[in-house]
Write an enzyme that holds these catalytic residues in place. Structure first.
Site, mmCIF file in Angstrom:
data_model
loop_
_atom_site.group_PDB
_atom_site.id
_atom_site.type_symbol
_atom_site.label_atom_id
_atom_site.label_comp_id
_atom_site.label_asym_id
_atom_site.label_seq_id
_atom_site.Cartn_x
_atom_site.Cartn_y
_atom_site.Cartn_z
ATOM 1 N N CYS A 329 0.829 -1.203 0.000
ATOM 2 C CA CYS A 329 0.000 0.000 0.000
ATOM 3 C C CYS A 329 0.869 1.260 0.000
ATOM 4 O O CYS A 329 1.489 1.582 -1.005
ATOM 5 C CB CYS A 329 -0.984 -0.025 1.163
ATOM 6 N N HIS A 427 -3.602 -5.378 1.381
ATOM 7 C CA HIS A 427 -3.368 -5.730 2.779
ATOM 8 C C HIS A 427 -3.869 -7.149 3.025
ATOM 9 O O HIS A 427 -4.768 -7.626 2.342
ATOM 10 C CB HIS A 427 -4.139 -4.785 3.708
#
Length: 495
Positions: A329, A427
């Site tokens: 991310c 994630h």
């Protein structure tokens, strides 16, 4: 319908863990139960079934209830992006960023969202199990409170107060907290739970007797300190490791000031073939097989912090010696050429140079992308599932060599042509056994042991419910939860 709330004398007193335990225990009684946290401040979050964002702890509590996470379970989520400001997320969607003073005035609006969510959950479930935030005795935060007693008073629910004896001063914490509450708030505290006790309970009993005589409130139970319990932390880093094999993969994670979703690393901490080390300010990055750049709530400022600590130089040296580098991310965004924040979403408007390891740029946009996804890693065509939470839109030629092929036809992330650098927006990718094994092989583990992280979490939730059955006054709990009839059969207590 019954609502029961757990409040703590301090942060990290065990509120999240006790609510998780009570959720599974109530479910064992054959009663539907749902978790609820009015207001949460955390950088660990999860994507819900209805496409919103809530605190990670509430997602674990949903699992304890046998439910999919939903935005009503945590209607107000605050994600700090500086020491004085935070992104405000209402019903799963980011609505604004404001400082603490402005948010104090905004609480009346936030309370409307809290009560609306609670009303919907109360209509759908017989028991709503509520987790408070911090302590109800923070005098400076009492006005307009929506996280603790302000909520409890608004919905007229009973409260359990939990304190951590391992910190010391447990009786002062409990008595002092109670003394700082108003008479009506004191009346709704129905009992105390003492958490993380080590030793002979007989030696504690005189203190428990004194506490009950002093306050007129019962001690509902004393929960033992459990060394090997691993549930995802709401915010603080948990650096405990399980027993490791003789030859392990050395993994290093630089801890950035605004690190987000560090629960990504929990499966690695529990893996017997991984030695994971968090590196803090002023520490040098040691020799490692794999460096992971984590998610970040403030990518540009965290990039500056990374450079100020000398970690950029260490990362380039690590790559020269053949080490692997993974970005997740915000960590993915750092791998590129530039990070642009023209709207000033995470700080002052402007641009910052990335690490220049992959050929793309990222621009932060106002609309956050939130989705649960499935797909396949480009590495070994391994199945992967995870979730996306990001405001960045990444573009550039480097994305042609994708890291993940998603089921919806999109490509995610990028990897370097030499195979040393891998970046993804996903994630939770280490929670997928196949994806985790593929990534560990890529990083250098020859014969990977498969670890079922979801199964480990489920095991620990069951153990928590066993602790409730064994150490708390379940008769009183049944009364507080409005559970009638004979107690349901429970699973055997694990030693």
């Amino acid at each position: 319908m019954t609502t029961l709330m757990v409040q703590g004398t301090t942060s990290d007193a065990g509120k999240s863990t006790l609510v998780t335990a009570l959720c599974r225990w109530v479910r064992r009684q054959g009663v539907s139960v749902v978790p609820f946290k009015p207001q949460n401040m955390a950088l660990n979050s999860a994507v819900t079934a209805d496409g919103g964002e809530i605190g990670r702890a509430q997602a674990v509590q949903a699992q304890a209830c046998g439910l999919e996470p939903h935005t009503d379970m945590n209607p107000v989520l605050l994600k700090p992006n500086s020491d004085t400001g935070a992104q405000v997320i209402i019903h799963g969607r980011a609505v604004t960023t404001m400082n603490a003073v402005a948010y104090h005035d905004y609480k009346a609006i936030a309370m409307q969202a809290v009560l609306a969510s609670h009303e919907r959950l109360s209509a759908a479930y017989p028991v709503v199990m509520v987790e408070g935030a911090g302590s109800p005795a923070e005098i400076n935060l009492r006005a307009g409170d929506i996280a603790n007693m302000g909520f409890a008073e608004a919905v007229d629910c009973p409260v359990l107060l939990i304190a951590d004896i391992n910190r010391g001063g447990v009786f002062a914490h409990l008595v002092g907290t109670l003394e700082l509450l108003s008479p009506s708030e004191q009346a709704r505290v129905k009992g105390f739970v003492i958490n993380r006790f080590r030793g002979d309970l007989a030696l504690l009993q005189p203190g428990l007797d004194w506490l009950q005589a002093r306050t007129g409130k019962p001690v509902i139970g004393v929960l033992p300190y459990v060394m090997d319990l691993h549930l995802e932390a709401e915010d603080g880093l948990d650096q405990r490791q399980t027993d490791k094999a003789e030859h392990v993969l050395k993994v290093v994670v630089p801890v950035l000031p605004r690190i987000s979703n560090h629960t990504d690393f929990d499966p690695l901490r529990l893996h017997p073939q991984v030695d994971l080390q968090f590196i803090g300010p002023g520490q040098a990055i040691p020799p490692a097989d794999l460096i992971i750049l984590p998610g970040s709530k403030s990518v540009r400022s965290d990039l500056a912090y990374l450079r100020a600590n000398g970690w950029e130089t260490a990362i380039h040296r690590h790559l020269r010696y053949g080490g692997k580098l993974l970005g997740i991310c915000g960590g993915l965004q750092m791998l590129g050429q530039q990070v642009h924040d023209p709207l000033g979403l995470e700080g002052a408007p402007g641009s910052s140079a990335g690490l220049g390891l992959l050929e793309f740029e990222t621009t932060l946009e106002r609309e956050k992308q939130l989705r649960n996804v499935r797909g396949r890693l480009a590495l070994e065509d391994a199945e992967v599932s995870g979730y996306e939470i990001h405001a960045g839109v990444t573009t550039g030629a480097g994305l042609e060599y994708a890291a993940v092929y998603l089921e919806d036809g999109r490509c995610d992330g990028a990897q370097s042509l030499d195979g040393q650098v891998f970046g993804t927006y996903l994630h939770g990718l280490f929670e997928s056994p196949t994806a985790s094994s593929a990534l560990l092989r890529w990083a250098g583990v020859q014969d990977v042991q498969t670890v079922d992280y979801h199964g480990l979490r489920e095991r620990d939730i069951e153990r928590l419910a066993d602790l409730v059955e064994r150490h708390l006054d379940t008769r009183l709990l049944r009364e507080l939860c409005g559970i009638h009839g004979e107690p349901a059969a429970t699973s055997p207590i694990e030693g």
